[in-house]
Design a protein around this motif. Structure first.
Motif, PDB file in Angstrom:
ATOM      1  N   LEU A   1      -5.614  -5.469  -0.459  1.00 14.85           N
ATOM      2  CA  LEU A   1      -6.627  -6.228   0.275  1.00 14.85           C
ATOM      3  C   LEU A   1      -6.798  -5.708   1.704  1.00 14.85           C
ATOM      4  CD1 LEU A   1      -8.574  -8.648   0.342  1.00 14.85           C
ATOM      5  CD2 LEU A   1      -6.649 -10.023   1.120  1.00 14.85           C
ATOM      6  N   ILE A   2      -5.702  -5.461   2.382  1.00 10.42           N
ATOM      7  CA  ILE A   2      -5.763  -4.996   3.768  1.00 10.42           C
ATOM      8  C   ILE A   2      -6.355  -3.579   3.843  1.00 10.42           C
ATOM      9  CG2 ILE A   2      -4.374  -4.383   5.788  1.00 10.42           C
ATOM     10  CD1 ILE A   2      -2.454  -6.671   4.875  1.00 10.42           C
ATOM     11  N   LEU A   3      -5.917  -2.689   2.945  1.00  9.00           N
ATOM     12  CA  LEU A   3      -6.443  -1.321   2.962  1.00  9.00           C
ATOM     13  C   LEU A   3      -7.919  -1.282   2.587  1.00  9.00           C
ATOM     14  CD1 LEU A   3      -3.515   0.745   1.466  1.00  9.00           C
ATOM     15  CD2 LEU A   3      -4.511   0.991   3.733  1.00  9.00           C
ATOM     16  N   ARG A   4      -8.334  -2.089   1.607  1.00  9.47           N
ATOM     17  CA  ARG A   4      -9.754  -2.124   1.249  1.00  9.47           C
ATOM     18  C   ARG A   4     -10.588  -2.607   2.426  1.00  9.47           C
ATOM     19  NH1 ARG A   4     -11.836   0.334  -3.303  1.00  9.47           N
ATOM     20  NH2 ARG A   4     -13.225  -1.361  -3.846  1.00  9.47           N
ATOM     21  N   THR A   5     -10.055  -3.567   3.191  1.00  8.76           N
ATOM     22  CA  THR A   5     -10.774  -4.077   4.350  1.00  8.76           C
ATOM     23  C   THR A   5     -10.831  -3.039   5.462  1.00  8.76           C
ATOM     24  OG1 THR A   5     -10.060  -6.322   3.801  1.00  8.76           O
ATOM     25  CG2 THR A   5     -10.850  -5.951   6.035  1.00  8.76           C
ATOM     26  N   LEU A   6      -9.700  -2.414   5.758  1.00 12.04           N
ATOM     27  CA  LEU A   6      -9.644  -1.441   6.847  1.00 12.04           C
ATOM     28  C   LEU A   6     -10.438  -0.173   6.562  1.00 12.04           C
ATOM     29  CD1 LEU A   6      -5.903  -1.646   7.957  1.00 12.04           C
ATOM     30  CD2 LEU A   6      -7.899  -2.506   9.169  1.00 12.04           C
ATOM     31  N   THR A   7     -10.512   0.229   5.298  1.00  8.81           N
ATOM     32  CA  THR A   7     -11.216   1.468   4.945  1.00  8.81           C
ATOM     33  C   THR A   7     -12.620   1.199   4.411  1.00  8.81           C
ATOM     34  OG1 THR A   7     -10.304   1.497   2.709  1.00  8.81           O
ATOM     35  CG2 THR A   7      -9.051   2.661   4.427  1.00  8.81           C
ATOM     36  N   PHE A   8     -13.100  -0.018   4.588  1.00 13.53           N
ATOM     37  CA  PHE A   8     -14.440  -0.404   4.125  1.00 13.53           C
ATOM     38  C   PHE A   8     -14.637  -0.108   2.638  1.00 13.53           C
ATOM     39  CE2 PHE A   8     -14.931   0.596   8.681  1.00 13.53           C
ATOM     40  CZ  PHE A   8     -15.261  -0.675   9.129  1.00 13.53           C
ATOM     41  N   GLY A   9     -13.617  -0.406   1.842  1.00 16.51           N
ATOM     42  CA  GLY A   9     -13.707  -0.282   0.395  1.00 16.51           C
ATOM     43  C   GLY A   9     -13.488   1.102  -0.175  1.00 16.51           C
ATOM     44  N   ARG A  10     -13.049   2.061   0.623  1.00 21.22           N
ATOM     45  CA  ARG A  10     -12.872   3.427   0.121  1.00 21.22           C
ATOM     46  C   ARG A  10     -11.476   3.677  -0.462  1.00 21.22           C
ATOM     47  NH1 ARG A  10     -16.415   7.717   2.240  1.00 21.22           N
ATOM     48  NH2 ARG A  10     -18.210   6.653   3.096  1.00 21.22           N
ATOM     49  N   TYR A  11     -10.454   3.005   0.047  1.00 16.84           N
ATOM     50  CA  TYR A  11      -9.097   3.211  -0.470  1.00 16.84           C
ATOM     51  C   TYR A  11      -8.429   1.865  -0.634  1.00 16.84           C
ATOM     52  CZ  TYR A  11      -4.586   5.271  -1.345  1.00 16.84           C
ATOM     53  OH  TYR A  11      -3.429   5.655  -1.948  1.00 16.84           O
ATOM     54  N   PRO A  12      -7.718   1.634  -1.667  1.00 17.88           N
ATOM     55  CA  PRO A  12      -7.516   2.446  -2.860  1.00 17.88           C
ATOM     56  C   PRO A  12      -8.780   2.507  -3.703  1.00 17.88           C
ATOM     57  CG  PRO A  12      -6.184   0.436  -2.966  1.00 17.88           C
ATOM     58  CD  PRO A  12      -6.910   0.425  -1.689  1.00 17.88           C
ATOM     59  N   PRO A  13      -8.962   3.622  -4.412  1.00 19.04           N
ATOM     60  CA  PRO A  13     -10.181   3.788  -5.208  1.00 19.04           C
ATOM     61  C   PRO A  13     -10.192   2.864  -6.419  1.00 19.04           C
ATOM     62  CG  PRO A  13      -8.684   5.597  -5.603  1.00 19.04           C
ATOM     63  CD  PRO A  13      -8.088   4.773  -4.508  1.00 19.04           C
ATOM     64  N   LYS A  14     -11.311   2.811  -7.092  1.00 19.61           N
ATOM     65  CA  LYS A  14     -11.440   1.979  -8.287  1.00 19.61           C
ATOM     66  C   LYS A  14     -10.531   2.508  -9.385  1.00 19.61           C
ATOM     67  CE  LYS A  14     -15.877   0.154  -7.193  1.00 19.61           C
ATOM     68  NZ  LYS A  14     -15.599  -1.039  -6.488  1.00 19.61           N
ATOM     69  N   ARG A  15     -10.364   1.763 -10.444  1.00 26.06           N
ATOM     70  CA  ARG A  15      -9.388   1.985 -11.505  1.00 26.06           C
ATOM     71  C   ARG A  15      -9.267   3.412 -12.057  1.00 26.06           C
ATOM     72  NH1 ARG A  15      -5.001  -1.019 -12.546  1.00 26.06           N
ATOM     73  NH2 ARG A  15      -5.505  -3.152 -12.104  1.00 26.06           N
ATOM     74  N   PRO A  16     -10.316   4.086 -12.480  1.00 25.37           N
ATOM     75  CA  PRO A  16     -10.054   5.366 -13.152  1.00 25.37           C
ATOM     76  C   PRO A  16      -9.495   6.452 -12.235  1.00 25.37           C
ATOM     77  CG  PRO A  16     -12.419   4.965 -12.996  1.00 25.37           C
ATOM     78  CD  PRO A  16     -11.718   3.747 -12.479  1.00 25.37           C
ATOM     79  N   HIS A  17      -9.607   6.289 -10.940  1.00 28.75           N
ATOM     80  CA  HIS A  17      -9.118   7.299 -10.014  1.00 28.75           C
ATOM     81  C   HIS A  17      -7.677   6.995  -9.621  1.00 28.75           C
ATOM     82  CE1 HIS A  17     -13.143   8.871  -9.665  1.00 28.75           C
ATOM     83  NE2 HIS A  17     -13.584   7.643  -9.421  1.00 28.75           N
ATOM     84  N   PRO A  18      -6.806   8.001  -9.688  1.00 27.63           N
ATOM     85  CA  PRO A  18      -5.394   7.762  -9.351  1.00 27.63           C
ATOM     86  C   PRO A  18      -5.199   7.591  -7.845  1.00 27.63           C
ATOM     87  CG  PRO A  18      -5.760  10.078  -9.805  1.00 27.63           C
ATOM     88  CD  PRO A  18      -7.058   9.373 -10.102  1.00 27.63           C
ATOM     89  N   HIS A  19      -4.188   6.803  -7.492  1.00 25.67           N
ATOM     90  CA  HIS A  19      -3.790   6.635  -6.104  1.00 25.67           C
ATOM     91  C   HIS A  19      -2.311   6.262  -6.070  1.00 25.67           C
ATOM     92  CE1 HIS A  19      -4.696   2.513  -7.321  1.00 25.67           C
ATOM     93  NE2 HIS A  19      -3.872   2.122  -6.370  1.00 25.67           N
ATOM     94  N   SER A  20      -1.740   6.262  -4.905  1.00 20.33           N
ATOM     95  CA  SER A  20      -0.315   5.987  -4.755  1.00 20.33           C
ATOM     96  C   SER A  20      -0.085   4.479  -4.648  1.00 20.33           C
ATOM     97  CB  SER A  20       0.225   6.687  -3.506  1.00 20.33           C
ATOM     98  OG  SER A  20       1.556   6.320  -3.286  1.00 20.33           O
ATOM     99  N   GLU A  21       0.393   3.897  -5.721  1.00 17.43           N
ATOM    100  CA  GLU A  21       0.687   2.468  -5.714  1.00 17.43           C
ATOM    101  C   GLU A  21       1.844   2.155  -4.770  1.00 17.43           C
ATOM    102  OE1 GLU A  21       1.336   1.445  -9.772  1.00 17.43           O
ATOM    103  OE2 GLU A  21      -0.804   1.422 -10.235  1.00 17.43           O
ATOM    104  N   GLU A  22       2.773   3.090  -4.647  1.00 15.68           N
ATOM    105  CA  GLU A  22       3.902   2.877  -3.739  1.00 15.68           C
ATOM    106  C   GLU A  22       3.433   2.821  -2.293  1.00 15.68           C
ATOM    107  OE1 GLU A  22       3.920   5.227  -6.131  1.00 15.68           O
ATOM    108  OE2 GLU A  22       5.425   4.438  -7.516  1.00 15.68           O
ATOM    109  N   PHE A  23       2.471   3.673  -1.929  1.00 16.55           N
ATOM    110  CA  PHE A  23       1.942   3.657  -0.569  1.00 16.55           C
ATOM    111  C   PHE A  23       1.242   2.326  -0.282  1.00 16.55           C
ATOM    112  CE2 PHE A  23      -1.732   4.186   2.246  1.00 16.55           C
ATOM    113  CZ  PHE A  23      -1.076   4.488   3.424  1.00 16.55           C
TER     114      PHE A  23
END
Length: 77
Positions: A33-55
């Motif tokens: 929630l915080i990262l989506r707000t700070l990055t204006f919805g760019r990170y973490p990406p939507k489901r099919p795109h991989p991202h670091s869940e640990e980060f």
């Protein structure tokens, strides 16, 4: 020697468990929630795109920790 190897494997397994269950399981959604707000919805990406869940989980943990410390200390800003 064998006991050192067993202890190392056990400690790695416990550490991996803590990262997966506690960090990702508990702190992923606040971090998301915080990262989506700070990055204006760019990170973490939507489901099919991989991202670091640990980060994302670590960011959520850090944000909650900072918020709790500011609350306890009176906000000192």
């Amino acid at each position: 020697m064998a006991l050192d190897s067993i202890a190392e494997v056990v400690l790695k397994a416990v550490g991996q468990f803590l990262i997966e269950v506690v960090l990702v399981g508990v702190f992923y959604w606040p971090g998301w929630l915080i990262l989506r707000t700070l990055t204006f919805g760019r990170y973490p990406p939507k489901r099919p795109h991989p991202h670091s869940e640990e980060f994302v989980g670590a960011f959520g943990f850090a944000a909650i920790l900072v918020g709790a410390l500011l609350t306890v200390s009176g906000g000192g800003l």
